[in-house]
Write a protein that holds these residues in place. Structure first.
Motif, PDB file in Angstrom:
ATOM      1  N   THR A 153       0.841  -1.198   0.000  1.00  0.00           N
ATOM      2  CA  THR A 153       0.000   0.000   0.000  1.00  0.00           C
ATOM      3  C   THR A 153       0.872   1.243   0.000  1.00  0.00           C
ATOM      4  O   THR A 153       1.863   1.306   0.729  1.00  0.00           O
ATOM      5  CB  THR A 153      -0.925   0.015   1.237  1.00  0.00           C
ATOM      6  N   LYS A 156       2.839   2.994   3.103  1.00  0.00           N
ATOM      7  CA  LYS A 156       3.081   2.041   4.185  1.00  0.00           C
ATOM      8  C   LYS A 156       4.404   1.318   3.939  1.00  0.00           C
ATOM      9  O   LYS A 156       4.676   0.866   2.822  1.00  0.00           O
ATOM     10  CB  LYS A 156       1.948   1.012   4.261  1.00  0.00           C
ATOM     11  N   ILE A 211       9.458   2.345   1.453  1.00  0.00           N
ATOM     12  CA  ILE A 211       8.149   2.994   1.388  1.00  0.00           C
ATOM     13  C   ILE A 211       8.067   3.793   0.094  1.00  0.00           C
ATOM     14  O   ILE A 211       9.053   4.403  -0.332  1.00  0.00           O
ATOM     15  CB  ILE A 211       7.914   3.906   2.624  1.00  0.00           C
ATOM     16  N   ALA A 243      -3.502   4.453  -1.134  1.00  0.00           N
ATOM     17  CA  ALA A 243      -3.985   4.476   0.244  1.00  0.00           C
ATOM     18  C   ALA A 243      -5.483   4.778   0.225  1.00  0.00           C
ATOM     19  O   ALA A 243      -6.107   4.822  -0.834  1.00  0.00           O
ATOM     20  CB  ALA A 243      -3.209   5.515   1.042  1.00  0.00           C
ATOM     21  N   ASN A 343      -5.781   2.409   6.329  1.00  0.00           N
ATOM     22  CA  ASN A 343      -4.389   2.755   6.028  1.00  0.00           C
ATOM     23  C   ASN A 343      -4.233   4.189   5.527  1.00  0.00           C
ATOM     24  O   ASN A 343      -3.329   4.487   4.777  1.00  0.00           O
ATOM     25  CB  ASN A 343      -3.803   1.795   4.981  1.00  0.00           C
TER      26      ASN A 343
END
Length: 360
Positions: A153, A156, A211, A243, A343
């Protein structure tokens, strides 16, 4: 007096024997040849260490019970083979003809590709021999294997493991003066961290958290810069999902238009990083679209998420009242917050409007 007489007699006899042997025309003697005994053991000579995949020499010497070299070993064992095993678990075998022995000794080359401690053993007619341990050490760095998740994602952290290997798959360290650059495939993709110290890979293994704030299909790439070379090693495809819903982008095909003429309103749901949520049609929910003037809400309508196509909704509208109007989009319903907010930060319920001027 008697002692003197005894010594005189001994001297006389010695002189007489010397005269007899000196006067003889010839004399005789015997010789004896002692050959090696039966085979008792082998002495196996190998290097203490060698690089994986590189040939090294093994020397085997046939010895009897007393450590004498059996120089006639080949002649005594014509047509016979000596079994030689080698490796970590002695899984490699070669059959060595006895005729290869020269004066009780034989030399041959072998190689082994896997790092670790190995031995060489030989056996023949119940007699065995074993070498000292040989350390096989890995070669130079050759490749990097990357183990990454298939789906992550945006925004994240995701875990990635790497394995540095030589050409035979043995774990190795990357040269300390190397530079490791990391990037995602795609012009607009960015990943953090971007530079890794080579010391972060120890004994051929490294583990990292990366990330990326960009969604889409991509690959994680490691570029190793060393000695003027810069090979790139890539992961399998990684699907980076956007996200949760953050807001809607609103756009118009016109900035002003005559009353009564149709115009198009375009809604695009995005996450907090600006990624389009293309799968919004799979989520239960709706958005309230409103035209607002100074007097308040002039018109509103509800657009279900299922009406979005690849993250885009096009709404055709006609309005007769003239003036300047703001167009607002607001997600509605508790289900939206539960389904889409995962998230991600809290959804902006009041979306910055886009303005339209209607005139006669």
């Amino acid at each position: 007096m008697r002692l003197f007489q005894k010594y005189s007699i001994f001297i006389c006899l010695s002189v007489l024997m010397l005269i007899i042997f000196t006067a003889a025309d010839s004399y005789a003697f015997l010789t004896i040849t002692i050959t090696p005994g039966r085979l008792d053991r082998y002495k196996i000579i190998t290097p203490h260490s060698v690089r994986a995949g590189k040939n090294f020499t093994v020397k085997i010497i046939a010895l009897d019970d007393f450590g004498n070299i059996i120089t006639n070993f080949a002649a005594k064992n014509i047509g016979s083979d000596i079994m030689v095993k080698y490796g970590r678990h002695l899984g490699r075998k070669i059959s060595l003809p006895a005729s290869e022995f020269k004066n009780g000794k034989v030399k041959f080359n072998i190689s082994y590709k896997k790092e670790g401690r190995i031995f060489v053993e030989s056996s023949f007619e119940g007699v065995n021999g074993k070498s000292a341990p040989i350390k096989i050490y890995p070669g130079s760095f050759n490749s990097l294997k990357i183990k990454s998740p298939s789906e992550v994602t945006a925004g994240k952290p995701f875990d990635v493991k790497v394995y540095a290997e030589d050409q035979y798959g043995n774990p190795v360290d990357i040269p300390s003066n190397s530079i490791i650059k990391v990037f995602l495939t795609g012009d607009n993709f960015k990943v953090h961290p971007r530079i890794l110290p080579p010391q972060s890979i120890k004994n051929g293994f490294g583990s990292y958290n990366f990330i990326s704030d960009r969604s889409g299909m991509s690959q994680l790439n490691f570029e190793i810069q060393h000695d003027g070379k810069n090979p790139v090693f890539s992961s399998k495809n990684i699907k980076i999902n956007p996200a949760g819903l953050y807001k809607f982008h609103i756009s118009l095909n016109v900035s002003h238009i005559s009353a009564g003429k149709p115009f198009m309103i375009k809604l695009v749901p995005v996450d907090m990083y600006g990624n389009v949520i293309q799968h919004i049609s799979n989520i239960k929910g709706a958005v309230k679209l409103s035209l607002i003037s100074n007097s308040g809400i002039e018109r509103s309508s509800i657009i279900n998420f299922k009406d979005f196509v690849n993250g885009v909704a096009l709404i055709k509208t006609i309005f007769n009242k003239i003036g300047t109007f703001s167009i607002h989009a607001k997600p509605i319903g508790n289900i939206i917050n539960q389904k889409i907010k995962h998230n991600s930060s809290k959804i902006k319920n009041i979306i910055p409007p886009n303005s339209l001027l209607l005139s006669k």
